[in-house]
Design an enzyme around this catalytic site. Structure first.
Site, PDB file in Angstrom:
ATOM      1  CG  ASP A  69      -1.848   1.164   1.295  1.00  0.00           C
ATOM      2  OD1 ASP A  69      -1.914   1.909   0.313  1.00  0.00           O
ATOM      3  OD2 ASP A  69      -2.512   1.329   2.340  1.00  0.00           O
ATOM      4  CE  LYS A  71      -4.304   4.689   0.868  1.00  0.00           C
ATOM      5  NZ  LYS A  71      -3.468   4.076   1.935  1.00  0.00           N
ATOM      6  CB  VAL A 181     -12.462  -2.331  10.796  1.00  0.00           C
ATOM      7  CG1 VAL A 181     -12.799  -3.129  12.050  1.00  0.00           C
ATOM      8  CG2 VAL A 181     -13.440  -2.620   9.675  1.00  0.00           C
ATOM      9  CD  GLN A 184      -9.137   4.872   9.128  1.00  0.00           C
ATOM     10  OE1 GLN A 184      -9.432   5.762   8.354  1.00  0.00           O
ATOM     11  NE2 GLN A 184      -8.595   3.725   8.730  1.00  0.00           N
ATOM     12  N   PRO A 188     -16.067  -4.195  13.449  1.00  0.00           N
ATOM     13  CG  PRO A 188     -14.659  -5.366  14.873  1.00  0.00           C
ATOM     14  CD  PRO A 188     -15.630  -4.235  14.839  1.00  0.00           C
TER      15      PRO A 188
HETATM   16  P1  XMP Z   1      -6.027   1.214  11.063  1.00  0.00           P
HETATM   17  O1  XMP Z   1      -4.938   1.187  12.076  1.00  0.00           O
HETATM   18  O2  XMP Z   1      -6.737   2.523  10.982  1.00  0.00           O
HETATM   19  O3  XMP Z   1      -5.242   0.993   9.683  1.00  0.00           O
HETATM   20  O4  XMP Z   1      -6.960   0.049  11.180  1.00  0.00           O
HETATM   21  C1  XMP Z   1      -5.869   1.084   8.461  1.00  0.00           C
HETATM   22  C2  XMP Z   1      -4.870   0.895   7.365  1.00  0.00           C
HETATM   23  O5  XMP Z   1      -5.544   1.064   6.128  1.00  0.00           O
HETATM   24  C3  XMP Z   1      -5.043   2.195   5.438  1.00  0.00           C
HETATM   25  N1  XMP Z   1      -6.201   2.963   5.026  1.00  0.00           N
HETATM   26  C4  XMP Z   1      -6.628   3.093   3.781  1.00  0.00           C
HETATM   27  N2  XMP Z   1      -6.128   2.620   2.638  1.00  0.00           N
HETATM   28  N3  XMP Z   1      -7.941   3.586   1.473  1.00  0.00           N
HETATM   29  C5  XMP Z   1      -6.776   2.895   1.477  1.00  0.00           C
HETATM   30  O6  XMP Z   1      -6.316   2.498   0.395  1.00  0.00           O
HETATM   31  C6  XMP Z   1      -8.495   4.071   2.592  1.00  0.00           C
HETATM   32  O7  XMP Z   1      -9.552   4.670   2.577  1.00  0.00           O
HETATM   33  C7  XMP Z   1      -7.797   3.821   3.799  1.00  0.00           C
HETATM   34  N4  XMP Z   1      -8.072   4.131   5.081  1.00  0.00           N
HETATM   35  C8  XMP Z   1      -7.070   3.572   5.819  1.00  0.00           C
HETATM   36  C9  XMP Z   1      -4.124   2.945   6.350  1.00  0.00           C
HETATM   37  O8  XMP Z   1      -3.023   3.439   5.611  1.00  0.00           O
HETATM   38  C10 XMP Z   1      -3.720   1.906   7.355  1.00  0.00           C
HETATM   39  O9  XMP Z   1      -2.591   1.188   6.873  1.00  0.00           O
END
Ligand code: XMP
Length: 225
Positions: A69, A71, A181, A184, A188
């Site tokens: 990831d 992005k 989840v 944020q 779950p």
């Molecule tokens: P947490 O600790 O918040 O981590 O559970 C979430 C992980 O997911 C990534 N993240 C996203 N990646 N679109 C994405 O492509 C999104 O909307 C998004 N929101 C969170 C974040 O970087 C972390 O690794």
């Protein structure tokens, strides 16, 4: 027990040894989760301590699903080269932003569409400003190119359900991956109940003093779903 539909996000928020941190969590959880997600934070922490991509690949060896990831949102020459380098280390699926346009060019340059995951909608509030207005276009593009998956935040159940319908109508096998989840706010299994395939979870599990125990606790939510 079946593997949970969880991809564990390996974001080290602590300043200890990041390679040991990854190794410990992967050893403890590999039989429970569907895969792992690695990102820029982990890469930078590893670099700071003098580790290499090869060291990280060693800790993840044998894991079937590793989502990278970063992005990616750059010109196709750069994105294709980055994917080529990471693919050479054995990493498999890459999250890219489709808003740049030109993703078909990646495929023309030899990138396997089955290795791509497109961001169709994000979990943060600001996603509604631009990205969410085009989620349908991004899912259509994902189906046209035949990519492996799309990312849609778990706190967007309406978009997840709409994307699922679109994918099913077109008989596509595109997977829906949902972050958001726990830390944020989404509960779950909410994304799975709306039609998602995997939930991406980080801090709720990795920040726990007992990541394995936390996943076993979560198993009830997924079985109930
Ligand atoms: P947490 O600790 O918040 O981590 O559970 C979430 C992980 O997911 C990534 N993240 C996203 N990646 N679109 C994405 O492509 C999104 O909307 C998004 N929101 C969170 C974040 O970087 C972390 O690794």
């Amino acid at each position: 027990m079946h593997r949970l539909p969880v991809i564990l996000a390996l974001d080290p928020f602590t300043s200890g040894d990041p390679l040991e941190w990854v190794g410990g969590i992967v050893d403890e959880t590999r039989d429970l989760v569907s895969g792992y997600k690695i990102g820029l934070l982990l890469a930078l922490r590893l670099l700071e301590k003098g580790y290499s991509l090869r060291d990280l690949a060693g800790k993840l060896s044998g894991v079937e699903l590793v989502v990278v990831d970063f992005k990616l949102a750059d010109i196709p020459d750069i994105v294709a080269s980055v994917i080529d380098i990471l693919g050479g280390h054995g990493y498999g699926k890459f999250i890219v932003h489709p808003f740049t346009g030109g993703l078909r060019e990646l495929v023309e340059r030899g990138v396997d569409p089955g290795d791509l995951i497109l961001v169709a909608s994000m979990s943060h509030r600001g996603s509604t400003e631009f990205i969410d207005k085009h989620w349908r276009d991004f899912v259509e593009l994902a189906l046209d190119i035949g990519v492996w998956g799309v990312v849609i935040g778990a706190n967007k159940p309406g978009i997840i359900a709409g994307a699922r319908r679109l994918i099913d109508e077109r008989g596509g096998g595109v997977k829906i991956l949902s972050p958001g989840v726990g830390a944020q706010g989404a509960e779950p299994s909410t994304a799975i109940k709306s039609g998602g395939d995997y939930e991406i979870i980080g801090r709720m599990v990795t920040g726990s003093s007992n990541p394995r125990g936390k996943l076993l606790e979560l198993a009830e939510a997924y079985q109930g779903g």
